[in-house]
Design an enzyme around this catalytic site. Structure first.
Site, short mmCIF file in Angstrom:
data_model
loop_
_atom_site.label_atom_id
_atom_site.label_comp_id
_atom_site.label_asym_id
_atom_site.label_seq_id
_atom_site.Cartn_x
_atom_site.Cartn_y
_atom_site.Cartn_z
N GLU A 266 -11.44 -10.95 -5.20
CA GLU A 266 -10.00 -10.89 -4.94
C GLU A 266 -9.53 -12.03 -4.05
OE1 GLU A 266 -9.00 -7.16 -3.08
OE2 GLU A 266 -10.75 -7.19 -1.77
N HIS B 242 0.80 -1.22 0.00
CA HIS B 242 0.00 0.00 0.00
C HIS B 242 0.83 1.27 0.00
CE1 HIS B 242 -3.18 -2.90 0.58
NE2 HIS B 242 -3.88 -2.02 -0.11
N CYS C 290 -9.68 -3.64 -10.97
CA CYS C 290 -9.12 -2.42 -10.38
C CYS C 290 -7.77 -2.64 -9.71
CB CYS C 290 -10.11 -1.78 -9.41
SG CYS C 290 -10.55 -2.84 -8.04
N ASP D 275 -4.76 -8.54 -4.76
CA ASP D 275 -4.98 -9.56 -3.74
C ASP D 275 -5.19 -10.93 -4.37
OD1 ASP D 275 -4.69 -8.50 -1.13
OD2 ASP D 275 -6.43 -7.22 -1.53
C1 PEP Z 1 -6.68 -5.30 -5.22
O1 PEP Z 1 -6.54 -6.09 -4.28
O2 PEP Z 1 -6.38 -5.57 -6.39
C2 PEP Z 1 -7.22 -3.94 -4.99
C3 PEP Z 1 -7.51 -3.15 -5.99
O3 PEP Z 1 -7.41 -3.53 -3.71
P1 PEP Z 1 -6.23 -3.11 -2.71
O4 PEP Z 1 -4.99 -2.95 -3.55
O5 PEP Z 1 -6.66 -1.83 -2.07
O6 PEP Z 1 -6.18 -4.25 -1.77
MG MG Z 2 -7.53 -5.77 -2.42
#
Ligand code: PEP
Ligand code: MG
Length: 586
Positions: free
Chosen positions: A433, A194, A504, A457
């Site tokens: 995910e 993150h 996403c 994920d």
């Molecule tokens: C993902 O897991 O691909 C996602 C878009 O969510 P995050 O990266 O916030 O876990």
């Molecule tokens: Mg995610």
């Protein structure tokens, strides 16, 4: 002069940043009693009061910036800290003790703060117990200021810096000032950690996973962070600096080539429309989303509302942010993802052996319905704008969808009862995910309005590779056929049930992946705003039948390496206009 040295890491946010190394260390300040009594206690008191005033200035600066970025008064916890800093009882107790004991300010201040903290720790009131953290936040600032160490937080990084650290937590990363930080290099982490996502959001060139870097770099020396190649060069030679100056110039030129794409429709050459939307972490990024030509917000990571403050954001605070965002983006849709806390976005003292497999996201909300309720009410109230959609993260069972949806309807009814106008046609979707959600997507599709595949994920869980662990980051690859086959399955299941399917994760922005995803039939791609023009450029060069042929063949390979090699060859052959930019995109 120090010799030039190149250290290798993983490229996570594109671009080149050159500046002065600022090593961010979170070491505690050491506090000791000076052996001899202080000669002029009144001067010592004055020194203490100056440190208090300096700290207040720092806190006010941070507060202004956080409020501007989050679009609401989210820095209220800093007001509480400022009040603590100014506490008359503490200030006079410290001043008197300095005078009487003729002892240095650090020692007395630390002693008196410890006394206060102990009292609060023993309190029955949870709110007061939680304030102990604030006491030490403020206290450490003052102690650092007394010790002549001004920089106690990432917020304090001076202009023109390259930020170097062992690690930066997502909540600290959320406080980075992009006006001052020209590049980031950290020792730990992977591409989809993150902190990497925040660096991309802030458009700061960044690399992660540079092992043992702090032993090889000194504060104050020059460094270049190359977020394209994944390297940091400390004390670069004049020749190297010149090379990078020309690289920066080239980048500026390329941005000029890309900029017309912000305005152009996101359509393939043969006319297939794909929604390209933006992933945002902070309210203020709506402006980037618009500037780069997003057709809506495909993912609002609301947990960052939480990470930039202390204590839960209230319904009213959240409502103001969602409502403002919906208004700014109208008529384009805004997908609000409910809290995805846990994993590496730790928000409490609760520690787990395997946080990514633990109490995270929807699991937290299902166990703490009051916490969930606050957010649902805020989202539903903002749905009066008629462009909000809601999305649940980390769904791994059908029961979670059932329970979350039932609860959602109960809250909607409650608001109806209060005479609040809400959108009755609000779309409810889930992030796909986890492997279980992907494998069961056919069964889950009947119960939601859309799927958004979280490839970050999904890759982590399918390949059993911690997305934030640099030791295993070479194994983290979204192009692994196991991941791609699941993506195909999810898109197919969604379409059978007549719902739309987006993606996403970071894969959505990779020029090498876009033709493949189009070939698999994805309806929407959501990515960091800055990646949008390039994605449109790629999209506009494609034709659907060719993409479908490529996708079908790509899925037959045995490994990620083979898939990528094949994609590079095919894209260069079929779509020569984009052959030059398919190296992969952080
Ligand atoms: C993902 O897991 O691909 C996602 C878009 O969510 P995050 O990266 O916030 O876990
Ligand atoms: Mg995610």
């Amino acid at each position: 002069m120090a010799k030039e040295r190149i250290l290798k890491g993983i490229a996570v946010s594109k671009g080149i940043g050159q500046g002065v190394v600022f090593i961010y260390e979170t070491k505690d300040v050491e506090v000791a009693q000076t052996p001899a009594p202080v000669q002029y206690p009144d001067k010592e008191v004055a020194r203490f009061l100056e440190a208090i005033a300096r700290t207040e200035g720092e806190l006010n600066n941070i507060k202004e910036r956080i409020n501007a970025e989050t679009g609401a008064d989210f820095a209220q916890f800093l007001d509480a800290q400022i009040l603590m800093l100014r506490d008359r009882d503490i200030i006079s107790a410290v001043s008197e003790a300095i005078e009487q004991e003729k002892t240095n300010a650090e020692f007395i201040y630390h002693r008196i703060l410890s006394m206060y903290a102990k009292k609060l720790e023993a309190s029955k009131d949870q709110y007061l117990r939680e304030r102990v953290m604030d006491i030490w936040d403020v206290g450490t600032r003052v102690l650092r200021s007394l010790a002549g160490l001004t920089h106690s937080s990432v917020v304090d990084v001076p202009p023109g810096s390259v930020l170097v650290a062992h690690d930066i937590s997502p909540s600290e990363a959320a406080l980075i000032n992009p006006a001052n930080v020209l590049g980031i290099a950290i020792e730990v982490g992977g591409r989809t950690s993150h902190t990497a996502i925040t660096a991309r959001a802030l458009e700061i060139p960044a690399i992660v996973g540079v092992e043992n870097m702090l032993a090889k770099i000194r504060n104050g020396e020059q460094a270049i962070i190359d977020g394209n190649r994944g390297i940091i060069i400390r004390s670069p030679t004049p020749g190297r600096v010149q090379f990078y100056q020309s690289e920066i110039k080239k980048e500026v030129e390329f941005q000029k080539v890309l900029s017309p794409y912000c305005e152009l429709p996101a359509k393939t050459r043969d006319g297939r429309q794909i929604d390209i939307s933006a992933n945002i972490e902070f309210f203020i990024e709506y402006a980037h989303a618009k500037r780069y030509g997003a057709m809506g917000i495909g993912l609002f990571r609301t947990e960052f509302l939480y990470l930039t403050r202390r204590g839960n954001p209230s319904e009213e605070e959240q409502f103001r942010v969602y409502n403002e965002l919906a208004k700014k983006m109208k008529p384009d849709p805004v997908i609000i993802r409910t809290y995805d806390l846990g994993g590496d976005k730790i928000f409490s003292d609760y520690r787990e052996a395997n946080p990514f497999l633990g109490w995270r996201a929807i699991r937290v909300c299902m166990d703490d319905l009051d916490f969930f309720r606050t957010q649902l009410r805020a989202i539903l109230r903002a749905s009066v704008n008629r462009n909000i959609r809601i999305m649940y993260p980390m769904i791994s069972t059908y029961e979670e969808i059932k329970k979350a949806t039932a609860y959602f309807h109960a809250i909607k009814k409650e608001l109806h009862g209060e005479g609040v106008d809400v959108d009755d046609d609000i779309q409810i979707g889930i992030m796909v995910e986890t492997p279980s959600a992907a494998i069961m997507s056919e069964q889950l599709a009947a119960h939601v309005d859309f799927f958004s595949i979280g490839s970050n994920d999904l890759t982590q869980y399918v390949l059993a590779v911690d997305r934030g662990n640099e030791r295993v980051s070479h194994l983290f690859d979204h192009f692994h056929p196991a991941v791609l086959r699941l993506i195909k399955q999810v898109i197919g299941a969604g379409h059978m049930a007549h719902i739309w399917v987006g993606l996403c994760g970071e894969l959505a922005a990779d020029p090498l992946a876009i033709p493949l995803l189009i070939g698999l039939g994805v309806d929407e791609l959501s990515m960091s705003p800055v990646a949008i023009p390039k994605a449109k450029m790629v999209l506009r060069a494609l034709t659907v039948p060719e993409c479908e042929r490529i996708a079908e063949r790509a899925l037959a390979f045995r490994s990620a390496g083979e898939v990528k090699k094949f994609l590079r060859r095919m894209i260069t052959k079929e779509f020569p206009a984009i052959g030059g930019i398919i190296g992969g995109a952080p």
